[in-house]
Structures are given as structure tokens and as C-alpha cells.
Enzyme design. Structure first.
Site, PDB file in Angstrom:
ATOM      1  N   HIS A   1     -39.847 -68.354 -12.243  1.00 40.57           N
ATOM      2  CA  HIS A   1     -40.178 -66.960 -12.547  1.00 40.57           C
ATOM      3  C   HIS A   1     -40.087 -66.776 -14.067  1.00 40.57           C
ATOM      4  CE1 HIS A   1     -41.057 -62.903 -11.917  1.00 40.57           C
ATOM      5  NE2 HIS A   1     -40.009 -62.485 -11.234  1.00 40.57           N
TER       6      HIS A   1
ATOM      7  N   ARG B   1     -39.684 -56.469 -18.991  1.00 41.66           N
ATOM      8  CA  ARG B   1     -40.790 -57.190 -18.357  1.00 41.66           C
ATOM      9  C   ARG B   1     -42.102 -56.768 -19.009  1.00 41.66           C
ATOM     10  NH1 ARG B   1     -40.421 -59.164 -13.144  1.00 41.66           N
ATOM     11  NH2 ARG B   1     -42.467 -60.008 -13.664  1.00 41.66           N
TER      12      ARG B   1
ATOM     13  N   ARG C   1     -48.993 -64.572  -8.363  1.00 40.79           N
ATOM     14  CA  ARG C   1     -47.697 -64.659  -7.672  1.00 40.79           C
ATOM     15  C   ARG C   1     -47.960 -65.314  -6.324  1.00 40.79           C
ATOM     16  NH1 ARG C   1     -42.940 -60.281  -6.904  1.00 40.79           N
ATOM     17  NH2 ARG C   1     -42.587 -61.102  -8.986  1.00 40.79           N
TER      18      ARG C   1
ATOM     19  N   GLN D   1     -39.964 -63.213 -15.804  1.00 42.64           N
ATOM     20  CA  GLN D   1     -38.679 -62.532 -15.656  1.00 42.64           C
ATOM     21  C   GLN D   1     -37.662 -63.072 -16.655  1.00 42.64           C
ATOM     22  OE1 GLN D   1     -37.720 -59.937 -13.335  1.00 42.64           O
ATOM     23  NE2 GLN D   1     -36.101 -59.901 -14.867  1.00 42.64           N
TER      24      GLN D   1
HETATM   25  N1  NVA Z   1     -35.789 -64.976  -6.017  1.00 40.68           N
HETATM   26  C1  NVA Z   1     -36.465 -63.744  -5.712  1.00 40.68           C
HETATM   27  C2  NVA Z   1     -36.892 -63.055  -6.974  1.00 40.68           C
HETATM   28  C3  NVA Z   1     -37.603 -61.758  -6.746  1.00 40.68           C
HETATM   29  C4  NVA Z   1     -38.074 -61.123  -8.011  1.00 40.68           C
HETATM   30  C5  NVA Z   1     -37.669 -64.051  -4.825  1.00 40.68           C
HETATM   31  O1  NVA Z   1     -38.348 -65.043  -5.067  1.00 40.68           O
HETATM   32  O2  NVA Z   1     -37.902 -63.297  -3.882  1.00 40.68           O
HETATM   33  N1   CP Z   2     -38.215 -58.941 -10.590  1.00 41.62           N
HETATM   34  C1   CP Z   2     -39.442 -58.924 -10.046  1.00 41.62           C
HETATM   35  O1   CP Z   2     -40.233 -59.839 -10.217  1.00 41.62           O
HETATM   36  O2   CP Z   2     -39.715 -57.800  -9.327  1.00 41.62           O
HETATM   37  P1   CP Z   2     -40.955 -57.545  -8.362  1.00 41.62           P
HETATM   38  O3   CP Z   2     -40.795 -58.488  -7.182  1.00 41.62           O
HETATM   39  O4   CP Z   2     -40.818 -56.105  -7.968  1.00 41.62           O
HETATM   40  O5   CP Z   2     -42.225 -57.826  -9.088  1.00 41.62           O
END
Ligand code: NVA
Ligand code: CP
Length: 300
Positions: free
Chosen positions: A129, A287, A102, A132
Site C-alpha cells: 500500500h 493521502r 486497487r 498510504q
Molecule cells: N490492510 C488493509 C488496509 C486497508 C486500507 C486491507 O488491505 O484491507
Molecule cells: N487507508 C485506505 O486506503 O483507506 P480506503 O480503503 O478507504 O481507501
């Protein structure tokens, strides 16, 4: 499929294979059928941003598959001190059987994959993502019994979620509509794909985008890394909310998805969130199952 870097890289069949195996692993878990398909294998999880769901679902999922997952924070590893990603890739490839990362730039994930000899999984970048959206598609199919022909509507920032939903939705045969304010549209690469593919509309008005939708999705107005823009974004995104008016435009049995964390009163009202909480938390659960499928397909 060698890696999961972005859904643009996957075929419809590869996406469906993940969803099918996700369904199977979910069934096996619920029925107490052990599936140690990654026994003796290790997944490294590199985090340069915060996470609740991604970390816990990957770590637990690896455990359920008989493997071991290690949390590698950028701050406490040499990554945070500037060790080149090309070197990190070649070192970690000698210890691990797969890496979930990430981070911010998609390019970093692509570089990691280029220099690694083990599968790389994108656990969120500014661009995409994919994990997700695989869970979202799995959840929609679970509730609606199919994906093809359904209308998916995304309201809000043209961010990583919007980008991945457009690509994933279109690839599995959904119609996709997006409502974003000016200056916050999805990535040009994704818009180019959508234009060529067909079945996509981008409008300004949330109710117009939601018209006759089967599933309505939103995400935060300010993503991780954009915290300093939060006030400016609050103004730009005013009205880009899943509320009763938007749900009235959608089909009467439309479902709601939210990747979480949610900001009630911003991108979604508290009432709509609670009315659709079962679907949203099933999405969060999925997930786990979808990512286990990804790991089995890449690492077994
Ligand atoms: N768009 C958000 C998704 C979090 C799961 C981010 O990148 O923070
Ligand atoms: N939706 C998602 O990716 O959640 P986290 O940021 O908690 O991993």
C-alpha cells in the site's frame, strides 16, 4: 520513476521528492494557490476492492490539479467479466494519462504496468500500500521534523501495510521494528530486503517492538479479501493491539498512525485512538497531498 507499483522500486531520493512536493502542494492548497499541473489529463481509477479514502482523495486530487478522474469498478466493467489485464492495459493507455488500481494480486498491477504505455499507481494490493505509506511518512515528518534516526514500530498482521512501512521506513533511514504473531509475518521478499538493509527487528511481543518508538502503527487484523478468516484471526491476533501498555513502552511523545478504517477494541483501543486522533486524521488528509505529488511526478 515511471510507475508507483511498490516502494521496493523507489530510491530514498524518489521517496523524498514525493514528500517534498506533497508538502508544497499542501501549502499551495491551504493558501489558495492554484496548481493546475494536470490540466486536460485523465486518471482512470480501477477498483476491485472497496475504498473510501483512496477513491475520494485520488478523485479530488486530480480535480485540484486541473484534471479529470474516472471511477472504473471491476464489477461494472469488462474487467469483472475476465477481459485480460494485458488488453485492458493497452486499451486504457489510449484514453488515459495514468491509472490507479486497487486489486488483490501484486502481479496484476505489475502486468498492468508491463502492458501500459502510461504510468500505473498501486492503490493497494495484498502485498503493498505505497500511497498510504507515503502519506504516513509525510505525516511523521510533519510532526517530528525529520525521519532519519526515528524508530517506527508496527504491531499486527504482516500485511500490505506492514510490508510497505518496513520498506519505506528503512529506505528513508528510520529504524523499523515489527511485532507479528507466528504465521502472520511480513512477506519474505520484504524480510529479505530488511535483512540486507539492516535496522530492522521482528519480534513476537508488542511491548518489546514498541520500546522507545517514536511512532507506533497498526492495521486491521483481517484485511479486505480475508473476511472469512475474521474469527480465526481474532484469536491469532489477541494482544496485538496498540493500548496503554504498548504506549508506555514507546517514547513519551510517540505518535500513533492508523491507515483506517480502524476497529476499536481490536488492533487499537478507543482511548489511544481518540488521544491520537489529530495525527491519524492528518495522516488521512495527507493521502490527498502525497498522491497529488505522485500524480504530478508521473503524469505531468
Ligand atoms: N490492510 C488493509 C488496509 C486497508 C486500507 C486491507 O488491505 O484491507
Ligand atoms: N487507508 C485506505 O486506503 O483507506 P480506503 O480503503 O478507504 O481507501
Amino acid at each position: 520513476m515511471k510507475n508507483l507499483l511498490k516502494l521496493l522500486d523507489l530510491s530514498e531520493q524518489e521517496i523524498l521528492n514525493i514528500l517534498n512536493l506533497g508538502d508544497q502542494l499542501k501549502y499551495e492548497l491551504k493558501h489558495g494557490i492554484a496548481h493546475p499541473r494536470l490540466a486536460g489529463k485523465a486518471l482512470g481509477m480501477i477498483f476491485e476492492k472497496a475504498s473510501t479514502r483512496t477513491r475520494v482523495s485520488f478523485e479530488t486530487g486530480t480535480y485540484q490539479l486541473g484534471g479529470h478522474a474516472l471511477f472504473i469498478s471491476a464489477q461494472t466493467s469488462q474487467i469483472g467479466r475476465g477481459e485480460p489485464i494485458q488488453d485492458t492495459a493497452r486499451v486504457l493507455s489510449r484514453y488515459l494519462n495514468g491509472i490507479m488500481i486497487r486489486t488483490f494480486a501484486q502481479e496484476e498491477v505489475e502486468q498492468l504496468a508491463k502492458y501500459s504505455s502510461i504510468p500505473i499507481i498501486n492503490g493497494l494490493t495484498d502485498f503493498a500500500h505505497p500511497c498510504q505509506v507515503l502519506a504516513d511518512l509525510m505525516t511523521v515528518r510533519e510532526y517530528k521534523g525529520r525521519l532519519k534516526g526515528l524508530k517506527l514500530c508496527f504491531i499486527g498482521d504482516g500485511n500490505n501495510m506492514a510490508n510497505s512501512l518496513i520498506v519505506g521506513g528503512l529506505k528513508v533511514g528510520m529504524e523499523v521494528s515489527v511485532a507479528s504473531p507466528e504465521g502472520y509475518e511480513p512477506d519474505q521478499q520484504v524480510l529479505d530486503f530488511a535483512k540486507e538493509h539492516g535496522g530492522f527487528t521482528l519480534v513476537r511481543d508488542p511491548s518489546e517492538a514498541a520500546k522507545d518508538a517514536d511512532v507506533v502503527i497498526t492495521d486491521v487484523w483481517a484485511s479486505m479479501g480475508e473476511e472469512q478468516e475474521a474469527e480465526k484471526r481474532k484469536k491469532a491476533f489477541a494482544g496485538y493491539q496498540i493500548n496503554q501498555k504498548v504506549m508506555d513502552a514507546a517514547k513519551s511523545d510517540a505518535m500513533v498512525q492508523h491507515c483506517l478504517p480502524a476497529h476499536r477494541g481490536e488492533e487499537i483501543t478507543a482511548d489511544i485512538f481518540e488521544a491520537h486522533a489529530d495525527e491519524i486524521f492528518e495522516e488521512a488528509e495527507n493521502r490527498l497531498h502525497a498522491q497529488k505529488a505522485v500524480m504530478v511526478l508521473l503524469m505531468e
